[in-house]
Design an enzyme around this catalytic site. Structure first.
Site, PDB file in Angstrom:
ATOM      1  N   ASP A  82       0.838  -1.195   0.000  1.00  0.00           N
ATOM      2  CA  ASP A  82       0.000   0.000   0.000  1.00  0.00           C
ATOM      3  C   ASP A  82       0.872   1.244   0.000  1.00  0.00           C
ATOM      4  O   ASP A  82       1.617   1.482   0.947  1.00  0.00           O
ATOM      5  CB  ASP A  82      -0.921   0.000   1.228  1.00  0.00           C
ATOM      6  CG  ASP A  82      -1.857   1.192   1.238  1.00  0.00           C
ATOM      7  OD1 ASP A  82      -2.998   1.041   0.788  1.00  0.00           O
ATOM      8  OD2 ASP A  82      -1.436   2.276   1.712  1.00  0.00           O
ATOM      9  N   TYR A 115       3.213   9.958  -0.635  1.00  0.00           N
ATOM     10  CA  TYR A 115       4.317   9.355   0.123  1.00  0.00           C
ATOM     11  C   TYR A 115       5.662   9.576  -0.573  1.00  0.00           C
ATOM     12  O   TYR A 115       6.713   9.374   0.033  1.00  0.00           O
ATOM     13  CB  TYR A 115       4.112   7.855   0.315  1.00  0.00           C
ATOM     14  CG  TYR A 115       2.867   7.450   1.047  1.00  0.00           C
ATOM     15  CD1 TYR A 115       2.050   8.371   1.711  1.00  0.00           C
ATOM     16  CD2 TYR A 115       2.474   6.105   1.075  1.00  0.00           C
ATOM     17  CE1 TYR A 115       0.901   7.979   2.372  1.00  0.00           C
ATOM     18  CE2 TYR A 115       1.316   5.702   1.741  1.00  0.00           C
ATOM     19  CZ  TYR A 115       0.537   6.638   2.364  1.00  0.00           C
ATOM     20  OH  TYR A 115      -0.610   6.228   3.003  1.00  0.00           O
ATOM     21  N   LYS A 173      -2.803   5.986  -4.329  1.00  0.00           N
ATOM     22  CA  LYS A 173      -3.893   6.910  -3.996  1.00  0.00           C
ATOM     23  C   LYS A 173      -3.716   8.254  -4.680  1.00  0.00           C
ATOM     24  O   LYS A 173      -2.587   8.716  -4.900  1.00  0.00           O
ATOM     25  CB  LYS A 173      -3.948   7.120  -2.473  1.00  0.00           C
ATOM     26  CG  LYS A 173      -3.957   5.832  -1.659  1.00  0.00           C
ATOM     27  CD  LYS A 173      -3.963   6.117  -0.173  1.00  0.00           C
ATOM     28  CE  LYS A 173      -3.689   4.861   0.637  1.00  0.00           C
ATOM     29  NZ  LYS A 173      -2.248   4.489   0.631  1.00  0.00           N
ATOM     30  N   HIS A 213      -7.654   9.735  -1.780  1.00  0.00           N
ATOM     31  CA  HIS A 213      -6.928   9.648  -0.510  1.00  0.00           C
ATOM     32  C   HIS A 213      -7.683  10.286   0.660  1.00  0.00           C
ATOM     33  O   HIS A 213      -7.676   9.769   1.770  1.00  0.00           O
ATOM     34  CB  HIS A 213      -5.554  10.296  -0.672  1.00  0.00           C
ATOM     35  CG  HIS A 213      -4.536   9.832   0.309  1.00  0.00           C
ATOM     36  ND1 HIS A 213      -3.189   9.811   0.039  1.00  0.00           N
ATOM     37  CD2 HIS A 213      -4.659   9.353   1.572  1.00  0.00           C
ATOM     38  CE1 HIS A 213      -2.527   9.344   1.091  1.00  0.00           C
ATOM     39  NE2 HIS A 213      -3.394   9.078   2.041  1.00  0.00           N
TER      40      HIS A 213
END
Length: 281
Positions: free
Chosen positions: A51, A56, A81, A114
């Site tokens: 994930d 990120y 996401k 998200h």
């Protein structure tokens, strides 16, 4: 000493018949330069569900680890996401394609909005773009993250595809029972981020959890993750430690009793440790 081999990870069938490993590996706050090593460790230990997210900034490292693993693509389940600033009918598709490029993949298994980012008020139009991505085959399933009941109700009323999952903060001190039940009643599976409370509480020192862990010869983290698994929640604990990742994978050679499950459930404190979905925009 070689890492212990544990029984296979169970799978959950999503509402469009896509199957997802119930235990995955999260890379939130994994530094981009470290991502390839961390995900390589996870894949070597047996994780097949990874994930990540555009925000990120480590999709490239995840992709390099996948490519280097030589594992068949169909054996992997990859989630990423859509970030809030990329929401919108004209910007969602380019953002998705950029994620695919960074991952080095032709498709993802799950693509999520998200956050609802309610002040932007673009999550519905963004989700409609996800429906097109799903139709194209470049995502096997679509869903949302951090959505509350009113956001889900609006999506259900204004779009045509029921989200496969809602990924939310969830741990024994913050169980979101109404939200989980709302999703369950409508075929939306719940995924837990921060399933161990991200180390921001004394959850793993809770006397009830440590006592249950001692009884089973397991760690408190293993007991909490097992609690999630037995409740049907999809989890993906995050760690940069190979040893801790191996420990988190070792959940399938014991089972909590109904009384132990209930005792952990009774630890509810309504203790949110992450951001408020109404305020993240």
């Amino acid at each position: 000493m070689a890492e212990k081999i544990t029984p296979s990870v169970p799978h959950v069938e999503l509402n469009n018949k896509t199957r997802i490993p119930q235990l995955g590996f999260g890379v939130f706050l994994v530094d981009p330069p470290e991502a390839q090593r961390v995900v390589t460790d996870a894949l070597e230990l047996g994780y097949r569900h990874i994930d990540t997210a555009a925000i990120y900034k480590n999709e490239e490292g995840v992709g390099r680890a996948i490519a280097a693993s030589a594992l068949p693509r169909e054996d992997l389940f990859i989630t990423t996401k859509l970030w809030n600033t990329d929401q919108g009918k004209d910007t969602t598709l380019p953002a998705f394609e950029a994620s695919l490029d960074r991952l080095g993949l032709d498709y993802v298994d799950l693509y999520l909005v998200h956050w609802p980012a309610p002040q932007r008020d673009t999550y519905v139009e963004s989700y409609r773009v996800l429906e097109g991505i799903l139709d194209s085959g470049r995502a096997r399933a679509i869903g949302v993250s951090n959505f509350l009941i009113p956001h889900l109700e609006r999506l259900l009323a204004e779009t045509g595809v029921v989200p496969a999952v809602n990924q939310i903060e969830l741990h024994p001190y913050y169980q979101r029972r109404d939200l989980v039940e709302f999703g369950r009643s409508r075929g939306i599976h719940t995924e837990a981020w921060g399933p161990l409370s991200q180390g921001k509480s004394a959850l793993l020192e809770d006397p009830m959890i440590t006592a249950i862990a001692a009884k089973h010869g397991k760690t408190p983290a293993q007991v909490v993750l097992r609690w999630h698994i037995q409740r049907g929640i999809i989890v993906f604990p995050k760690t940069t430690s190979r040893a801790r990742a191996a420990e988190n994978f070792d959940l399938f050679d014991f089972e909590l009793t109904p009384d132990e499950q209930a005792a952990i459930t009774n630890l509810e404190r309504d203790l949110r440790l992450g951001a408020d979905p109404l305020e993240v925009n």
